[in-house]
Design an enzyme around this catalytic site. Sequence first.
Site, PDB file in Angstrom:
ATOM      1  CE  LYS A 107       5.700  -5.931  -3.593  1.00  0.00           C
ATOM      2  NZ  LYS A 107       6.350  -6.074  -4.915  1.00  0.00           N
TER       3      LYS A 107
HETATM    4  C1  LIG Z   1       5.623  -5.777  -5.961  1.00  0.00           C
HETATM    5  C2  LIG Z   1       6.374  -5.232  -7.098  1.00  0.00           C
HETATM    6  C3  LIG Z   1       5.758  -4.433  -8.068  1.00  0.00           C
HETATM    7  C4  LIG Z   1       4.288  -4.116  -8.015  1.00  0.00           C
HETATM    8  O1  LIG Z   1       3.959  -3.298  -6.937  1.00  0.00           O
HETATM    9  P1  LIG Z   1       2.444  -3.202  -6.415  1.00  0.00           P
HETATM   10  O2  LIG Z   1       2.509  -2.366  -5.220  1.00  0.00           O
HETATM   11  O3  LIG Z   1       2.009  -4.611  -6.110  1.00  0.00           O
HETATM   12  O4  LIG Z   1       1.650  -2.616  -7.527  1.00  0.00           O
HETATM   13  C5  LIG Z   1       6.531  -3.906  -9.077  1.00  0.00           C
HETATM   14  N1  LIG Z   1       7.859  -4.200  -9.161  1.00  0.00           N
HETATM   15  C6  LIG Z   1       8.480  -4.965  -8.268  1.00  0.00           C
HETATM   16  C7  LIG Z   1       9.914  -5.258  -8.450  1.00  0.00           C
HETATM   17  C8  LIG Z   1       7.771  -5.509  -7.203  1.00  0.00           C
HETATM   18  O5  LIG Z   1       8.400  -6.274  -6.317  1.00  0.00           O
END
Ligand SMILES: *Cc1c(COP(=O)(O)O)cnc(C)c1O
Length: 442
Positions: A107
């Site tokens: 993210k």
């Molecule tokens: C947010 C997140 C996900 C999921 O991603 P999305 O874009 O919400 O589908 C998977 N793994 C980790 C470690 C995350 O922080």
Amino acid sequence: MKYFSINRKSEPVTFRQAVLSGIAADGGLYLPETFPQVKDKFFAGIEYLSFNEIAMKVLQPYTADEIEPDELKNIIERAFNFDAPLVQLSNNLYVLELFHGPTLAFKDFGARFMAQVTSYFLKDNNKQITILVATSGDTGSAVANGFYDVPGTEVILLYPSGKVSVIQEKQLTTFDKNITALEVEGNFDDCQRLVKEAFADEELKKRIHLSSANSINIARLLPQSVYYFYAYAQLSELITTRKEKKLPVVFSVPCGNLGNLTGGLMAYRMGLPVKRFIAGVNSNTVFSEYLKTGKFNPVPAIKTISNAMDVGSPSNFARIKEIFNNDYELIKKIIFSRSFTDEETLDAVKSVNKKFGYIIDPHGAVGYLALNEYLSAEKSEQCSGIVLETAHPAKFIDVIKNTVGEEIIIPERLRACLQKEKRSIKISSDFKSLKEFLINRG
Ligand SMILES: *Cc1c(COP(=O)(O)O)cnc(C)c1O
């Protein structure tokens, strides 16, 4: 480039407007009006390009009439000051490590780009903007880190009390200055609902300039296309160096709100040659069920060990449908999905460690499992499988430490944060508490 609301009841807007408002007035999510096509020439030399050079090529058409190339270059350099290496585990099996940013999860890409773009758009006016973020764990810290100390911005994080890991909670609650953490007595869906209610509230709208940094913001999604191209570039480099045969590429994505997957699908629509996307999910199976039955039935989220994927009503689902013109058969053709229990996930963490000497986190492990399912379901053709490793395993050390046969090293940037003191404000999952907080704070 204009951005349209997928509800089609508001007018298309500029990139600036789409970023600063987050969601359209008609409640719809924004998408670009077209997907700019990358040229064959770009692929011919892609293995020689750095992450930031690829980012420039991929992102520029989306911002061209609003951000000068030099400015975009600055934004990119500040946002992506870390790598995303492709690691080979075995013949045809790769992991794309997306956790080398400051908060150790993928993210950071979206959040840091969005923070830089927002600050660029706000730099010549004195507006104060308040960014509300519902987080199931990793979004909040990435957004807070991206916006930390950015003038003109204030970030309010909403996270579900008791439903994030100890380490995630530390990462959410140890900021100061323009960052505040609200600990909501409820689950992640409650947090998302509170944010939506805040946006719909007329009184708040008048008093505060609210914006969102959830994966609904288009500035979070666009940069998530870039690393799919970058993975492809690294793969091309390996294959060229070894004079191996090029195989079709499949990406396996551990999914929650489907933002990461949507970034990949946008890359695909821009012309990245991908054979299949694989959506790995945990016991929150609304998307895998949709691909099985054609019915989309949001349900309350269930708590699992891959908790950043504990989403019962994925917000980017509507975008995926739109990207494929609501063509269910087409969606099924390009996306394969399977769900896995916590037990299967832990077994996968163990077997990846044993087989390849690699420590994968529970989210990546779901992606690994889904790739294996796909490979055994489609025996016909060989392919290069790339699992997106979305978080550093140390973030989930409490869950996996007894599963892997070696010590998990905690990176310094995480160690530093663990030593700080938690600061959060508890609120109920009732919208009144959030509204009171927003109106009464300083
Ligand atoms: C947010 C997140 C996900 C999921 O991603 P999305 O874009 O919400 O589908 C998977 N793994 C980790 C470690 C995350 O922080």
